[in-house]
Design an enzyme around this catalytic site. Structure first.
Site, PDB file in Angstrom:
ATOM      1  N   LYS A  14      54.685  37.338  45.856  1.00  0.00           N
ATOM      2  CA  LYS A  14      54.967  38.619  46.511  1.00  0.00           C
ATOM      3  C   LYS A  14      55.707  38.399  47.836  1.00  0.00           C
ATOM      4  O   LYS A  14      55.748  37.267  48.350  1.00  0.00           O
ATOM      5  CB  LYS A  14      53.649  39.366  46.737  1.00  0.00           C
ATOM      6  CG  LYS A  14      52.968  39.820  45.444  1.00  0.00           C
ATOM      7  CD  LYS A  14      51.664  40.542  45.764  1.00  0.00           C
ATOM      8  CE  LYS A  14      50.972  41.051  44.515  1.00  0.00           C
ATOM      9  NZ  LYS A  14      49.695  41.737  44.846  1.00  0.00           N
ATOM     10  N   TYR A  54      53.637  48.776  38.425  1.00  0.00           N
ATOM     11  CA  TYR A  54      52.283  49.104  38.892  1.00  0.00           C
ATOM     12  C   TYR A  54      51.830  50.493  38.418  1.00  0.00           C
ATOM     13  O   TYR A  54      50.961  51.105  39.053  1.00  0.00           O
ATOM     14  CB  TYR A  54      52.230  49.025  40.418  1.00  0.00           C
ATOM     15  CG  TYR A  54      52.132  47.605  40.960  1.00  0.00           C
ATOM     16  CD1 TYR A  54      51.138  46.725  40.522  1.00  0.00           C
ATOM     17  CD2 TYR A  54      53.013  47.147  41.937  1.00  0.00           C
ATOM     18  CE1 TYR A  54      51.037  45.434  41.019  1.00  0.00           C
ATOM     19  CE2 TYR A  54      52.910  45.847  42.447  1.00  0.00           C
ATOM     20  CZ  TYR A  54      51.913  45.002  41.980  1.00  0.00           C
ATOM     21  OH  TYR A  54      51.802  43.724  42.478  1.00  0.00           O
ATOM     22  N   ASN A 117      48.319  39.729  48.965  1.00  0.00           N
ATOM     23  CA  ASN A 117      47.475  38.634  48.445  1.00  0.00           C
ATOM     24  C   ASN A 117      48.298  37.596  47.671  1.00  0.00           C
ATOM     25  O   ASN A 117      47.797  36.928  46.784  1.00  0.00           O
ATOM     26  CB  ASN A 117      46.327  39.201  47.605  1.00  0.00           C
ATOM     27  CG  ASN A 117      46.818  39.995  46.407  1.00  0.00           C
ATOM     28  OD1 ASN A 117      48.033  40.105  46.191  1.00  0.00           O
ATOM     29  ND2 ASN A 117      45.909  40.538  45.634  1.00  0.00           N
ATOM     30  N   HIS A 120      51.292  38.198  42.087  1.00  0.00           N
ATOM     31  CA  HIS A 120      50.953  38.998  40.905  1.00  0.00           C
ATOM     32  C   HIS A 120      50.925  38.065  39.711  1.00  0.00           C
ATOM     33  O   HIS A 120      51.801  37.203  39.581  1.00  0.00           O
ATOM     34  CB  HIS A 120      51.982  40.101  40.648  1.00  0.00           C
ATOM     35  CG  HIS A 120      51.774  40.718  39.297  1.00  0.00           C
ATOM     36  ND1 HIS A 120      50.821  41.687  39.075  1.00  0.00           N
ATOM     37  CD2 HIS A 120      52.318  40.436  38.082  1.00  0.00           C
ATOM     38  CE1 HIS A 120      50.809  41.979  37.778  1.00  0.00           C
ATOM     39  NE2 HIS A 120      51.710  41.239  37.157  1.00  0.00           N
ATOM     40  N   GLU A 131      55.636  43.143  31.287  1.00  0.00           N
ATOM     41  CA  GLU A 131      56.079  42.750  32.625  1.00  0.00           C
ATOM     42  C   GLU A 131      57.239  41.750  32.564  1.00  0.00           C
ATOM     43  O   GLU A 131      58.164  41.829  33.375  1.00  0.00           O
ATOM     44  CB  GLU A 131      54.901  42.150  33.397  1.00  0.00           C
ATOM     45  CG  GLU A 131      53.824  43.197  33.697  1.00  0.00           C
ATOM     46  CD  GLU A 131      52.541  42.596  34.257  1.00  0.00           C
ATOM     47  OE1 GLU A 131      52.467  41.351  34.394  1.00  0.00           O
ATOM     48  OE2 GLU A 131      51.614  43.371  34.561  1.00  0.00           O
TER      49      GLU A 131
HETATM   50  P1  IDP Z   1      45.388  41.795  40.567  1.00  0.00           P
HETATM   51  O1  IDP Z   1      46.668  41.567  41.314  1.00  0.00           O
HETATM   52  O2  IDP Z   1      44.350  40.765  40.932  1.00  0.00           O
HETATM   53  O3  IDP Z   1      45.570  41.924  39.067  1.00  0.00           O
HETATM   54  P2  IDP Z   1      44.961  44.683  40.606  1.00  0.00           P
HETATM   55  O4  IDP Z   1      43.610  45.323  40.578  1.00  0.00           O
HETATM   56  O5  IDP Z   1      45.793  44.761  39.363  1.00  0.00           O
HETATM   57  O6  IDP Z   1      44.763  43.169  41.092  1.00  0.00           O
HETATM   58  O7  IDP Z   1      45.755  45.341  41.812  1.00  0.00           O
HETATM   59  C1  IDP Z   1      47.143  45.126  41.960  1.00  0.00           C
HETATM   60  C2  IDP Z   1      47.429  44.800  43.405  1.00  0.00           C
HETATM   61  O8  IDP Z   1      47.116  45.943  44.204  1.00  0.00           O
HETATM   62  C3  IDP Z   1      46.575  43.688  44.016  1.00  0.00           C
HETATM   63  O9  IDP Z   1      47.070  42.383  43.726  1.00  0.00           O
HETATM   64  C4  IDP Z   1      46.665  44.018  45.482  1.00  0.00           C
HETATM   65  O10 IDP Z   1      47.921  43.615  46.021  1.00  0.00           O
HETATM   66  C5  IDP Z   1      46.613  45.535  45.468  1.00  0.00           C
HETATM   67  N1  IDP Z   1      45.237  46.060  45.598  1.00  0.00           N
HETATM   68  C6  IDP Z   1      44.300  46.145  44.638  1.00  0.00           C
HETATM   69  N2  IDP Z   1      43.153  46.685  45.092  1.00  0.00           N
HETATM   70  C7  IDP Z   1      43.391  46.953  46.397  1.00  0.00           C
HETATM   71  C8  IDP Z   1      42.583  47.524  47.442  1.00  0.00           C
HETATM   72  O11 IDP Z   1      41.422  47.898  47.249  1.00  0.00           O
HETATM   73  N3  IDP Z   1      43.177  47.637  48.666  1.00  0.00           N
HETATM   74  C9  IDP Z   1      44.451  47.242  48.923  1.00  0.00           C
HETATM   75  N4  IDP Z   1      45.246  46.712  47.965  1.00  0.00           N
HETATM   76  C10 IDP Z   1      44.725  46.556  46.729  1.00  0.00           C
HETATM   77 MG    MG Z   2      46.551  43.430  38.009  1.00  0.00          MG
END
Ligand code: IDP
Ligand code: MG
Length: 152
Positions: A14, A54, A117, A120, A131
């Site tokens: 990212k 997304y 984080n 992806h 994707e």
């Molecule tokens: P993942 O990336 O571990 O699969 P997902 O639940 O698919 O997680 O969420 C997609 C992205 O959305 C996450 O990687 C993160 O960047 C963001 N995200 C998910 N949950 C939160 C949250 O509670 N607060 C802020 N950002 C979030």
């Molecule tokens: Mg995800």
């Protein structure tokens, strides 16, 4: 123990990872696991692509910030191939929240914020197929043998 079937998965380093100079560190962890890079590029994600990618998160409180983040600077997109690649890449990536992600995982070792984080990674074969098609044309893939290909 059963050997996994060969899968392909989409990884995006990212914008926070690109801007922090962590592309090499992140890609290196996957390479060392003996996964094969079959496509890769540095690219800007358009808002349209971000919203498609997304779509499952539309309506959630973090969705607007997520779209803003993923479009804020380039991502380093790659497709990794190997046995059980989808599960393995998710395990190396770590839990969504870096504050609780296990040490030894990329998020556990290197990230702190939840939206930024670092990575992806596709979460299922269906997601991976969708994707990968969103980010790469068939002509962007290469075929080659890795050293140690008998394991990967
Ligand atoms: P993942 O990336 O571990 O699969 P997902 O639940 O698919 O997680 O969420 C997609 C992205 O959305 C996450 O990687 C993160 O960047 C963001 N995200 C998910 N949950 C939160 C949250 O509670 N607060 C802020 N950002 C979030
Ligand atoms: Mg995800």
């Amino acid at each position: 123990m059963a050997e996994g079937t060969v899968e392909r998965t989409l990884v995006l380093v990212k914008p926070d990872g690109v801007r922090r100079g962590l592309v090499g560190e992140i890609v290196g962890r996957f390479e060392k696991k003996q996964l094969r890079i079959v496509a890769a590029k540095l690219t800007m994600v358009t808002t349209t692509t971000a919203e498609t990618h997304y779509a499952e998160h539309k309506g959630k409180p973090f969705y607007p910030g997520l779209v803003t983040h993923i479009t804020s600077a380039p991502v380093f997109a790659l497709v990794l191939e190997g046995k059980s690649a989808i599960t393995i890449v998710r395990a190396i990536t770590g839990a969504t929240n870096p504050q609780t992600a296990a040490p030894g995982t990329i998020r556990g070792d290197l990230a702190l914020g939840v939206t930024p984080n670092l990575i992806h990674a596709s979460d299922s074969p269906t997601s991976a197929e969708r994707e990968i098609a969103l980010f790469f044309e068939p002509s962007e893939f290469s075929q080659y043998d890795r050293v140690g290909a008998e394991y990967a």
